[in-house]
Design a protein around this motif. Structure first.
Motif, PDB file in Angstrom:
ATOM      1  N   ILE A 175       0.861  -1.176   0.000  1.00 17.45           N
ATOM      2  CA  ILE A 175       0.000   0.000   0.000  1.00 17.45           C
ATOM      3  C   ILE A 175       0.897   1.226   0.000  1.00 17.45           C
ATOM      4  O   ILE A 175       1.713   1.406   0.911  1.00 17.45           O
ATOM      5  N   ASP A 176       0.765   2.048  -1.027  1.00 20.77           N
ATOM      6  CA  ASP A 176       1.639   3.210  -1.147  1.00 20.77           C
ATOM      7  C   ASP A 176       0.822   4.447  -1.487  1.00 20.77           C
ATOM      8  O   ASP A 176      -0.242   4.364  -2.108  1.00 20.77           O
ATOM      9  N   TYR A 177       1.364   5.572  -1.056  1.00 18.78           N
ATOM     10  CA  TYR A 177       0.736   6.865  -1.322  1.00 18.78           C
ATOM     11  C   TYR A 177       1.588   7.619  -2.333  1.00 18.78           C
ATOM     12  O   TYR A 177       2.767   7.881  -2.091  1.00 18.78           O
ATOM     13  N   SER A 259      -3.312   4.828  -2.112  1.00 21.96           N
ATOM     14  CA  SER A 259      -3.715   5.131  -0.745  1.00 21.96           C
ATOM     15  C   SER A 259      -4.173   6.583  -0.659  1.00 21.96           C
ATOM     16  O   SER A 259      -3.538   7.475  -1.233  1.00 21.96           O
ATOM     17  N   LYS A 262      -1.022   9.475   3.518  1.00 19.33           N
ATOM     18  CA  LYS A 262       0.342   9.010   3.722  1.00 19.33           C
ATOM     19  C   LYS A 262       0.404   7.920   4.782  1.00 19.33           C
ATOM     20  O   LYS A 262       1.271   7.052   4.747  1.00 19.33           O
ATOM     21  N   SER A 263      -0.496   7.985   5.757  1.00 15.72           N
ATOM     22  CA  SER A 263      -0.577   6.911   6.757  1.00 15.72           C
ATOM     23  C   SER A 263      -1.147   5.668   6.083  1.00 15.72           C
ATOM     24  O   SER A 263      -1.920   5.753   5.128  1.00 15.72           O
ATOM     25  N   ARG A 264      -0.753   4.515   6.611  1.00 18.04           N
ATOM     26  CA  ARG A 264      -1.184   3.258   5.998  1.00 18.04           C
ATOM     27  C   ARG A 264      -1.764   2.332   7.048  1.00 18.04           C
ATOM     28  O   ARG A 264      -1.340   2.354   8.204  1.00 18.04           O
ATOM     29  N   GLU A 269       3.448  -6.693   5.499  1.00 16.55           N
ATOM     30  CA  GLU A 269       3.683  -6.606   4.066  1.00 16.55           C
ATOM     31  C   GLU A 269       3.637  -8.000   3.450  1.00 16.55           C
ATOM     32  O   GLU A 269       3.135  -8.185   2.351  1.00 16.55           O
TER      33      GLU A 269
END
Length: 377
Positions: A175-177, A259, A262-264, A269
């Motif tokens: 999961i990336d922003y 996302s 920025k928070s995940r 992982e």
């Protein structure tokens, strides 16, 4: 490095400066000297050369080569007899032609992942290498740093040692922003990608490579759905897939570059389950340690001799995130005749990572045979 002439870097982007130069500095005398750098523009090539001089503590910058000057172009660089290998860090669709050009000039090559933009072009590139250059003892490897990470290698070793029993299930989650201000998005060839999947291909292959290293069997089938959540990340920014990896081994892979924050969400992982335990793998920050650390947590079932008591044994392995350094060290060892036997950088294995992304992008829920796809059927 004894017996090996210099190395050149082809490409002057972010990853060359922030990953490859520090890796060369960490390797020190075990890496060949950086003799030259190349970029399409004179400005970016000079900027990389100056950065290299600072990071590598050189008395003078490496030679600069760029397009639009016949006296200082890539052909001139590749004609140098004091350069035996090149590191190719160029846009995805540009790399294959440069890889072949460097091989034709008699240079060993390590080129950044992904190996190619799609399976068909990757198969053609590999066939060309096998037919025309492999027999000349020229080495070509694909730089997939997740594959080389000591953390993922440690997880693979634990699984093969039977610490969690027979693997039956797994989960991979990325999961990336990505916003329009991030340095990675601002790279022009990523802003308007001319290849399938956008960030899903460029970044998603990392996740699949790590799975490939850790699981005891190759990924064989995938059924997935791809979608676009943020228009500026076209053509796709999400993949959800169900995956088979050999008889009786299945799992899920979620690759999300959309996302909203920025928070995940909290979670592993990677999680791999077996008949005798499980392990998880995550990037973590560790006090007193610069850079990321890959943490492997292993929970194994310990039974008494009469099976009346069962307890869990926990083992934690922390390894520094030094994948680029590890892959370069392995490459330089190979070209000096001292292959470490780890099998890193195999182009066909790297193409398997691309095949997964391609299959998931196009599956539409239908089952895709990855082995068949890699045969070009």
């Amino acid at each position: 490095m004894s017996g090996i002439s210099g190395v050149a870097i082809l490409g002057a982007g972010i990853f060359a400066k922030e990953a490859h130069l520090p890796a060369l500095a960490a390797l020190g005398a075990s890496a060949p000297p950086l003799k030259a750098v190349y970029s399409r523009s004179e400005k970016s090539a000079k900027d990389l050369a100056q950065t290299a001089a600072t990071i590598l503590k050189l008395s003078s910058p490496p030679s600069v080569y760029f397009d639009n000057d016949s006296s200082s172009n890539l052909d001139v660089l590749l004609a140098r007899s004091d350069i035996s290998s090149v590191i190719v860090i160029l846009p995805i669709t540009t790399q294959p032609a440069i890889v072949l050009k460097a091989l034709a000039a008699g240079k060993h090559v390590i080129s950044e992942k992904p190996v190619a933009a799609d399976v068909q072009s990757g198969l053609k590139l590999i066939a060309d290498y096998n037919s025309n250059f492999k027999s000349k003892n020229l080495i070509w490897r694909v730089a997939e740093n997740f594959e080389a990470e000591p953390g993922y290698q440690a997880a693979a070793a634990a699984i093969r040692a039977g610490k969690i029993g027979q693997v039956h299930s797994f989960k991979a989650e990325k999961i990336d922003y990505i916003d329009t201000e991030t340095k990675w998005y601002k790279t022009p060839w990523r802003t308007i990608p001319d290849y399938q999947g956008g960030f899903l291909l460029d970044g998603g292959v990392h996740t699949i490579a790590a799975l490939r290293v850790m699981l005891p069997h190759p990924l064989t089938h995938v059924s997935g759905f791809a979608s676009l959540n943020k228009a500026y990340l076209a053509p796709h920014d999400i993949i959800h897939a169900i995956v088979q990896a050999g008889p009786g081994v299945s799992g899920v892979a979620d690759l999300i570059f959309a996302s909203p924050t920025k928070s995940r969400p909290a979670g592993s992982e990677f999680a791999i389950l077996g008949t005798n335990g499980w392990l998880s793998v995550n990037h973590v920050s560790k006090p007193g340690v610069s850079g990321s650390v890959i943490r492997v947590i292993i929970h194994s079932i310990v039974k008494s001799k009469d099976d009346t008591e069962v307890e869990e044994k926990e083992e934690i392995i922390d390894e520094p995130g030094i994948g680029v350094q590890a892959e370069l060290a392995s490459f330089f060892a190979a070209i000096s005749g001292k292959d470490d036997g780890k099998g890193l950088g195999d182009p066909l294995a790297a193409l398997g990572d691309v095949a997964f992304i391609q299959a998931a992008l196009n599956s539409g829920g239908n089952l895709v045979d990855l082995t068949q796809l890699l045969r070009g059927d």
